[in-house]
Design an enzyme around this catalytic site. Sequence first.
Site, mmCIF file in Angstrom:
data_model
loop_
_atom_site.group_PDB
_atom_site.id
_atom_site.type_symbol
_atom_site.label_atom_id
_atom_site.label_comp_id
_atom_site.label_asym_id
_atom_site.label_seq_id
_atom_site.Cartn_x
_atom_site.Cartn_y
_atom_site.Cartn_z
ATOM 1 N N GLU A 189 17.608 20.510 27.918
ATOM 2 C CA GLU A 189 18.048 18.955 27.540
ATOM 3 C C GLU A 189 19.471 18.808 27.914
ATOM 4 O O GLU A 189 20.317 18.764 27.029
ATOM 5 C CB GLU A 189 17.921 18.985 26.276
ATOM 6 C CG GLU A 189 16.375 18.928 25.673
ATOM 7 C CD GLU A 189 16.340 18.731 24.273
ATOM 8 O OE1 GLU A 189 17.061 18.384 23.372
ATOM 9 O OE2 GLU A 189 14.998 18.347 23.884
ATOM 10 N N GLU A 297 8.333 21.012 24.795
ATOM 11 C CA GLU A 297 8.513 20.971 23.426
ATOM 12 C C GLU A 297 7.473 19.860 22.774
ATOM 13 O O GLU A 297 7.579 18.736 23.564
ATOM 14 C CB GLU A 297 9.985 20.777 23.079
ATOM 15 C CG GLU A 297 10.617 22.168 23.217
ATOM 16 C CD GLU A 297 12.482 21.512 22.726
ATOM 17 O OE1 GLU A 297 12.429 20.674 21.895
ATOM 18 O OE2 GLU A 297 13.108 22.361 23.129
#
Length: 363
Positions: A189, A297
């Site tokens: 991220e 995720e």
Amino acid sequence: MKYLLALTFLAVAVSPAVATVAEFGQCGGQEYTGDTVCITGTVCTVLNPFFFQCLLPSSTGTVAPTTTTTVGTPTGSTTSTAPGATTCANRTKFKFFGVNQSGAEFGNNVIPGTWGKDFTFPAPRCFFVGKGFNFFRVPFQLERMVSPTTGLAGPLSSAYLANYTSTFWTNLAGQFKSNSRVIFDVMNEPNGIAATTVFSLNQAAVNGIRASGATTQMILVEAFTGAWTWVSSGNGAAFAGGIKDPNNNVAIQMHQYLDSDGSGTNPTCVSSTIGAERLANATAWLQQNNMKGFLGEIGAGSNSACISAVFGAFCQMQQSGVWIGASWWAAGPWWPATYFTSIEPPNGLSIPQILPQALMPFL
């Protein structure tokens, strides 16, 4: 930056038929060939066609019903409830399916930190391997592996690397001696960076990995934002040209949570269909650009809406032909008992319902 371990095969010893299954263990289901007798005090309960689970009698029917069935089980007839969807037709199983293993990235405000105080290394994951999962996503702090004072070109920390090796690679080396089972996840991220810059950084990482001689492993590249905003954020346009890899072994990693803001901080899902809805644009983008995706995720609460939403997400992914895998967020020994997406054995809150009803049907 993260380093990933994927197990693609494992020899499993079959227990004698007379053995008993512990609470929360599997005791039946389609294609299941293991033990069917539950430990004293629990009953084999039908949660969906793929998974029967040993539960306390008071635990049955805890999922809000949309359908109720009575099915004969090895210990008698048991009534249980199931989420709205229990089947997924015309699907292809994931190549990689597993869980995130947190711990080594903890204490990011204390660098380098002390093992056992600021960070930890998760134990081997026999629990998940025994259920059929074959993938573990293991994050670590780049600043611990490479000192900020020397920068990326500096030497690796032998102490941190040794600890990492002893808790994961050494334990597995006897059974998995080839590093072809390693997958590289370039960076988790990357926030606050332009999508075009993130693309260039990912390309540079791929170039470096291949130049190092690591030519057989898969590489996962990603950008910031969830799958639901992959296109609208500009990531889709930036990555549309495709990462160049001489080995053609790169997949686009995305993350997706199902609460109102997509942050994964609330156990309430927007709806029972939000999983498939939030993945739809990303799935279409992968198909249009002839690319493979990996959902690094996903997490949600243990309630009927979320169970159905996660089930729907995985069903769409396995029907799409473009998603090669997924990993649940998250296992790890330091998650608090109240952390609603914890799947840490034996008592993580995602184990009693999410695991058997929304994850295991897609193994």
